[in-house]
Write a protein that holds these residues in place. Structure first.
Motif: not given
Lengths: 92, 470
Positions: B23, B26-27, B29-30
């Motif tokens: 986290l 943003p790259e 995090a998923s």
């Protein structure tokens, strides 16, 4: 046994502190909902409580624990991933 | 078999740790959340292998009901309502842990010793406070209940007394677990305590409360891990506990309050201190020794006039606040920004840590409107750039841009870090009326010579601005 549990508790708290200090403000909302989903791990305790095969109040409480913990897990992870999908980098 | 279960718990713990680590960008995090999701699945499957678990049908039906409700909530919720959703999930997490504690109490009441009884009581206490506190936060955010603080005499004394009584009950139960009425009294008092702790907290302070309740929901899970001697519960619960603590600290810092001040009911005192200043006549608030000018004038303009300034602007910084969420204006804001970018203007967004009702609220809304996240800049990084900015556009934010935080030691928000929009060449403030923000304080920004007020509904105003830029 107690000292072992406390050791884990302290180590995980320190580790969590280190990890989460590195999360940018940009992602604080997904962090909260994601953490929420992770705290749904209480589902493990709920399964143990609901599945004991005994009848009576403790099984009923366990069943409700399963329901609410699952809401947390499923709702938390789904909404977090829904949010994270929206974060896009600019095309430059 | 027992070892298989332990390995599943180990895998789950590692997946949660990595999930939180990913986290940090943003790259990744998923991917991290997907991993954590897998870890959760493994832990639950591992638990089903436990020889003590026999009623699979019952568990499955519980899981199906919960999954259906959770999926429904997660897909239906609007991004502007995310604070309520998180509040509710916090509450459910606390409740689930408390229920686990309750089930364990009734299952083994006959042969409970002091240690497990204390862990059960603590789980009940934290879990129920999390549940009722979160429900109050939910009601306030959903506007089913007034967002203004509810204060009454002796509030802190009563809360302290209730908290002390829970400790007495926990002590009593440790040696007499057979006292079922005392157990129920503990449940009741803990629930009441959760309500009383959150009702004096105003809407604008919600980011701290939600973070704190997030932390409590993790600690409740950790406490239930102590009951069951379950490592994965302790580890994951503590991870979440520290996540909430960090966020609360960050939010407190962004409001210039200490965490102890929050934990021990400092909100009530702050509210009490600022409450008398709220109804004070506006004229009096203006008569500050620092600004002796007679009758400061408010300069207001139409969206068309505003657009004329935008046409000439080379750099624009947009400052969103809770008002943007209320007006659901994030998509319109993005349209306006696109028009500006098309004419060659540089547009960025300045995000104050406590803008909105939860940490990161503004980022999520703007991301939903497809604003690239590299244009969303944190307060500390963008604050020096206001001086070289032609137009700052303040949308539904108030206290986070109030210069009194810097200049007026008597102001209740004095010392709070703010976005220095007043340093830019022109500040446009979109507001419904001259009504003060949540803290009830006048904002001298509105009276500055380089400020232009544009009154009206934020969404409608921005639409008109964008129209005029065509």
């Amino acid at each position: 046994m107690l000292i072992f549990s406390i050791t884990l508790f302290v180590l995980a708290t320190v580790l969590g502190y280190e990890l989460i200090s590195k999360v940018p403000a940009l992602l604080h909302t997904p962090l909260m909902s994601g953490a929420n989903a992770i705290s749904g791990i209480t589902l493990v305790g709920a399964v143990l409580a609901a599945g004991s095969g005994e009848s009576g109040i403790s099984t009923i409480l366990g069943l409700f624990a399963v329901i609410f913990a699952t809401i947390n897990v499923v709702g938390g992870f789904m909404v977090t991933r829904r949010m994270l999908k929206m974060f896009k980098k600019g095309t430059k | 078999m027992d070892q298989v279960i332990q390995v599943s718990y180990l895998l789950a713990s590692v997946s949660f740790i990595l999930g939180l680590k990913y986290l940090s960008s943003p790259e990744t995090a998923s991917r991290g959340m997907l991993l954590s999701q897998g870890g959760m699945f493994i832990a639950v499957v591992g638990t089903l292998l436990n020889h003590g678990v026999v009623s699979y049908g019952l568990i499955m039906s519980g899981v199906l009901i919960g999954a259906a409700l959770g999926a429904l909530m997660a897909t239906k919720v609007k991004m502007t309502d995310m604070p309520q959703m998180v509040a509710l999930l916090n509450g459910f997490g606390g409740l689930a842990s408390a229920l686990v504690g309750g089930a364990e109490f009734f299952r083994s009441q006959a042969n409970l010793t002091a240690y497990p009884m204390v862990t059960i009581s603590l789980t009940i206490l934290i879990g129920m406070v999390t549940l009722t506190g979160s429900l109050i936060a939910f009601f306030k955010l959903q506007e089913l209940m007034s967002g203004t603080p509810v204060v009454f005499p002796l509030q802190h004394g009563i809360n302290a007394l209730l908290f002390f009584s829970t400790l007495v009950m926990i002590g009593y139960l440790a040696f007499t677990p057979a006292a079922t009425p005392v157990f129920w009294a503990l449940v009741g008092v803990a629930s009441l305590l959760g309500i009383l702790v959150v009702i004096p907290i105003g809407g604008g302070d919600m980011p701290v409360v939600i973070s704190l309740l997030n932390s409590y929901s993790g600690m409740a899970a950790a406490a239930s891990g102590f009951i069951l001697n379950n490592n994965v519960l302790i580890i994951s619960g503590s991870l979440v506990g520290s996540a909430g603590i960090i966020l609360s600290q960050l939010m407190c810092k962004a409001m210039n309050r200490s965490l102890t001040n929050v934990l021990f009911g400092g909100f009530g005192q702050v509210e009490a201190a600022s409450a008398p200043s709220a109804p004070a006549p506006a004229g009096e608030a203006e008569a500050k020794p620092a600004t002796p000018e007679p009758q400061p004038e408010v300069r207001s303009g139409t969206p068309q006039e505003a657009a004329d300034f935008f046409k000439k602007a080379k750099t624009v910084i947009i400052v969103p606040g809770y008002g943007m969420a209320v007006a659901q204006a994030q998509h319109t804001v993005k349209d306006l920004a696109e028009r500006l970018q098309k004419q060659g203007t540089e547009v960025r967004y300045a995000i104050h840590p406590v803008a909105g009702r939860m940490p990161g609220h503004m980022n999520v809304l703007l991301a939903e409107a497809n604003v690239p996240y590299d244009l969303l800049i944190d307060m500390d990084e963008i604050n020096d750039d206001f001086e070289d900015t032609d137009v700052s556009l303040v949308i539904g934010a108030n206290d986070v841009v109030n210069p009194a935080a810097d200049t007026d030691p008597k102001s209740p928000i004095y010392g709070m870090p703010i976005l220095h929009v007043d340093r830019s060449k022109l500040v446009m403030v979109l507001k419904r009326s001259m009504k003060p923000g949540f803290a009830g304080i006048e904002n001298e920004l509105f009276f500055k010579p380089n400020t232009m007020m544009v009154f009206g509904d934020a969404k409608g105003t921005i639409e008109k601005m964008a129209e005029a830029l065509k």
